[in-house]
Design an enzyme around this catalytic site. Structure first.
Site, PDB file in Angstrom:
ATOM      1  N   LYS A 272      54.228  29.278  38.774  1.00 53.79           N
ATOM      2  CA  LYS A 272      53.549  30.214  37.880  1.00 53.79           C
ATOM      3  C   LYS A 272      54.541  31.306  37.492  1.00 53.79           C
ATOM      4  O   LYS A 272      55.098  31.981  38.352  1.00 53.79           O
ATOM      5  CB  LYS A 272      52.332  30.823  38.587  1.00 53.79           C
ATOM      6  N   ASP A 277      51.329  40.573  34.557  1.00 56.22           N
ATOM      7  CA  ASP A 277      49.901  40.261  34.495  1.00 56.22           C
ATOM      8  C   ASP A 277      49.098  41.552  34.427  1.00 56.22           C
ATOM      9  O   ASP A 277      48.762  42.153  35.445  1.00 56.22           O
ATOM     10  CB  ASP A 277      49.486  39.432  35.722  1.00 56.22           C
ATOM     11  N   LYS A 284      43.254  44.870  34.322  1.00 54.92           N
ATOM     12  CA  LYS A 284      43.271  45.267  35.732  1.00 54.92           C
ATOM     13  C   LYS A 284      43.205  46.782  35.846  1.00 54.92           C
ATOM     14  O   LYS A 284      43.611  47.490  34.933  1.00 54.92           O
ATOM     15  CB  LYS A 284      44.584  44.807  36.369  1.00 54.92           C
ATOM     16  N   ASP A 295      54.258  38.569  39.350  1.00 56.88           N
ATOM     17  CA  ASP A 295      53.374  37.431  39.113  1.00 56.88           C
ATOM     18  C   ASP A 295      54.135  36.198  38.596  1.00 56.88           C
ATOM     19  O   ASP A 295      53.533  35.173  38.320  1.00 56.88           O
ATOM     20  CB  ASP A 295      52.255  37.836  38.132  1.00 56.88           C
ATOM     21  N   ASP A 354      41.822  37.519  33.271  1.00 53.85           N
ATOM     22  CA  ASP A 354      42.704  37.821  34.407  1.00 53.85           C
ATOM     23  C   ASP A 354      42.885  36.597  35.319  1.00 53.85           C
ATOM     24  O   ASP A 354      43.737  36.606  36.202  1.00 53.85           O
ATOM     25  CB  ASP A 354      42.142  39.007  35.193  1.00 53.85           C
ATOM     26  N   GLU A 356      44.428  33.946  34.728  1.00 51.77           N
ATOM     27  CA  GLU A 356      45.321  33.312  33.752  1.00 51.77           C
ATOM     28  C   GLU A 356      46.281  32.308  34.377  1.00 51.77           C
ATOM     29  O   GLU A 356      46.758  31.402  33.713  1.00 51.77           O
ATOM     30  CB  GLU A 356      46.111  34.393  32.991  1.00 51.77           C
ATOM     31  N   ARG A 358      45.865  29.903  36.525  1.00 46.74           N
ATOM     32  CA  ARG A 358      45.369  28.522  36.491  1.00 46.74           C
ATOM     33  C   ARG A 358      45.430  27.944  35.077  1.00 46.74           C
ATOM     34  O   ARG A 358      45.506  26.735  34.907  1.00 46.74           O
ATOM     35  CB  ARG A 358      43.937  28.476  37.068  1.00 46.74           C
TER      36      ARG A 358
END
Ligand code: BES
Ligand code: MN
Ligand code: ZN
Length: 504
Positions: A272, A277, A284, A295, A354, A356, A358
């Protein structure tokens, strides 16, 4: 690498210009064989400093020359020695000597088994990592460069192989940390693609790199991946690094001569790579958001793995896939409620922007199946829920294959880069049912790390696959946040064993 470890069995000449390190347990027993001269000096220092051998305690006596001396390091109880205490011991050794001497000798004899030796070696190598490129005032350069490990002659051949592996691992980890520590205004998807290219330039005989941009993804129908990048000014990139450690061999007895892409059933590593993020429209909270530059820790680990493989030259075929995008809110960003179609035709209702990770991963998992992988292992800072479950100690391990679970668990203990096996029961899939589409991208509060893994599992068809949720382990959070380079040690151990299995 600023620190080099070498093995030796006996010292050819008395230690000159070097500190001698002796490990002492809480019964005042020294570890490893010592010359009688050294044993006397050790006994004297133990007495003079009232040394109790408590874990990571130190005592030092300075020699007459600038560069010589004796360092005692406590190991506590010898039967309780494990990866954690070895890390503390390595830290104590480095802290005591890094600015005192150029070289040191550590007596180990046959006091350590292979696993402990490997853990100590890697911990020592990792001590010298620093990231101060953005500081005007740099820390003083450490003087310590060479450490000689004295081991028994019986152990030397096996330990030597392991030491080479750990040098490669440390170099990979160092790259992983450098990439992950970069600020998000520097490290965005195109930056990671450039870094992959420059890695390939360093090892042209082993690596090929391919980069897919947003146009390519559109043509392939990777709409989940694209949905994440829609709010960002930075273009998303899917970076593919193909490592062919069998290239040299293959050219000789060449069945596949002339074919360009000659990877056969490679092991595929997926990372990933969300370079920042923010959460997107599902923004967030502000506190600690700066840490969301990490991230992309999964992608950084995959790039570090590829570097480590090149250094170790393991005879394997491995593809690294970095799923890179930035998750930002804007007028063009994906909205909660949007429905998109993934590369395998499944429709996904995005109820929380959020969640994201996956989304970039599911399309990447579909894409990499064209390599006909032997196994796919993805790593992702995927869920805060994984930190709730396992804290900052173990990564979450999910898999559809018993052998892969066993092998990864074994490798994780030997490498002291630990995982915990988590469930993937079908029952959890219920939570991902959508009223509107084939599935939704969130599963609610309960078992958040599990439902994220369940989501990914829907995009892997009958191939051995494992997912590592490294949300708690890829970086150290808090006052002094910094990347850890995990899970590079775990995966290098795993791949090393895969290469050994292939060889028989
Ligand atoms: N990157 C985060 C997960 C994360 C959070 C990792 C904190 C490390 C520390 C991920 O993209 C995320 O935001 N996940 C959400 C999922 C939720 C919306 C279902 C989370 O964990 O809150
Ligand atoms: Mn997120
Ligand atoms: Zn994320």
């Amino acid at each position: 690498m600023s620190l080099t470890l070498t093995l030796a069995t006996v010292l050819k000449k008395p230690v000159k210009n070097s500190y001698h390190v002796v490990l002492v347990d809480d019964n005042s027993q020294t570890m490893g064989q010592l010359t009688s001269e050294l044993q006397t000096a050790v006994s004297r220092l133990i007495e003079a400093s009232r040394f109790k051998g408590k874990l990571a305690d130190t005592a030092i006596s300075y020699g007459t020359d600038n560069n010589t001396g004796l360092l005692l390091v406590g190991v506590g109880s010898q039967d309780k020695l494990n990866g954690g205490s070895l890390q503390k011991i390595a830290k104590a050794i480095y802290a005591s000597l890094s600015s005192l001497t150029k070289s040191a000798v550590i007596s180990l004899g046959d006091s350590m088994d292979e696993v402990s030796f490997g853990q100590l070696a890697l911990a020592l190598l990792n001590q010298s990592y620093t990231f101060d490129i953005y500081k005007s005032q740099k820390a003083d350069k450490p003087t310590l460069k060479d450490v000689t490990l004295l081991v028994s002659a019986d152990n030397q051949p096996a330990f030597d192989t392991l030491l080479q592996l750990q040098h490669a691992t440390a170099q990979g980890q160092s790259l992983t940390k450098d990439l992950a520590n970069q600020p998000p205004n520097v490290c965005f998807p195109a930056y990671l693609a450039e870094q992959a290219q420059s890695l390939a330039n360093q090892y042209p005989e082993l690596l090929t790199v391919k980069v897919l941009g947003e146009k390519d993804m559109q043509q392939l129908g990777m709409n989940c991946f694209l949905a994440v990048a829609r709010g960002s000014a930075h273009e998303a990139k899917l970076v593919l690094l193909e490592y062919n450690g069998k290239a040299a061999k293959k050219d000789k007895n060449s069945k596949t001569k002339g074919k360009k892409s000659s990877l056969e059933q490679p092991i595929v590593l997926v990372g990933k790579g969300i370079t920042f993020d923010s959460g997107g429209i599902s923004l967030k909270p502000g506190l600690g958001m700066g840490e969301m530059k990490y991230d992309m820790g999964g992608a950084a680990a995959v790039m570090g793995m590829i570097k480590a493989l090149c250094e170790a030259r393991l005879p394997l075929q491995v593809v690294g896939a970095l799923a890179c995008a930035e998750n930002m809110p804007s007028g063009t960003a994906t909205r909660p409620g949007d429905i998109v179609t993934a590369m395998n035709g499944k429709t996904v209702e995005i109820l929380n922007t959020d969640a994201e990770g996956r989304l970039v991963l599911c399309d990447t998992l579909v894409y990499v199946q064209r390599y006909q992988p032997k196994v796919i292992i993805d790593m992702a800072t995927l869920t805060g829920a994984c930190i709730v479950a396992l804290g900052y100690v173990r990564s979450g391990l999910y898999s559809n294959n018993e052998d892969v679970i066993f092998e990864l668990e074994q490798a994780s203990e030997s490498a002291y880069d630990r995982v915990w096996h988590m469930p993937l029961d079908d029952d959890y899939q219920e939570q991902l049912k959508s009223n509107m589409a084939d599935m939704q991208n969130i599963g609610g509060m309960p078992a958040g790390s599990v439902t994220a893994a369940c989501f990914l599992s829907k995009f892997v068809e009958d191939i051995p696959w494992a997912h590592l949720d490294i949300a708690g382990t890829a970086w150290q959070s808090g006052k002094e946040p910094t990347a850890t380079g995990r899970p590079v040690p775990l995966l290098m151990h795993y791949l090393y064993r895969q290469a050994a299995q292939d060889a028989v």
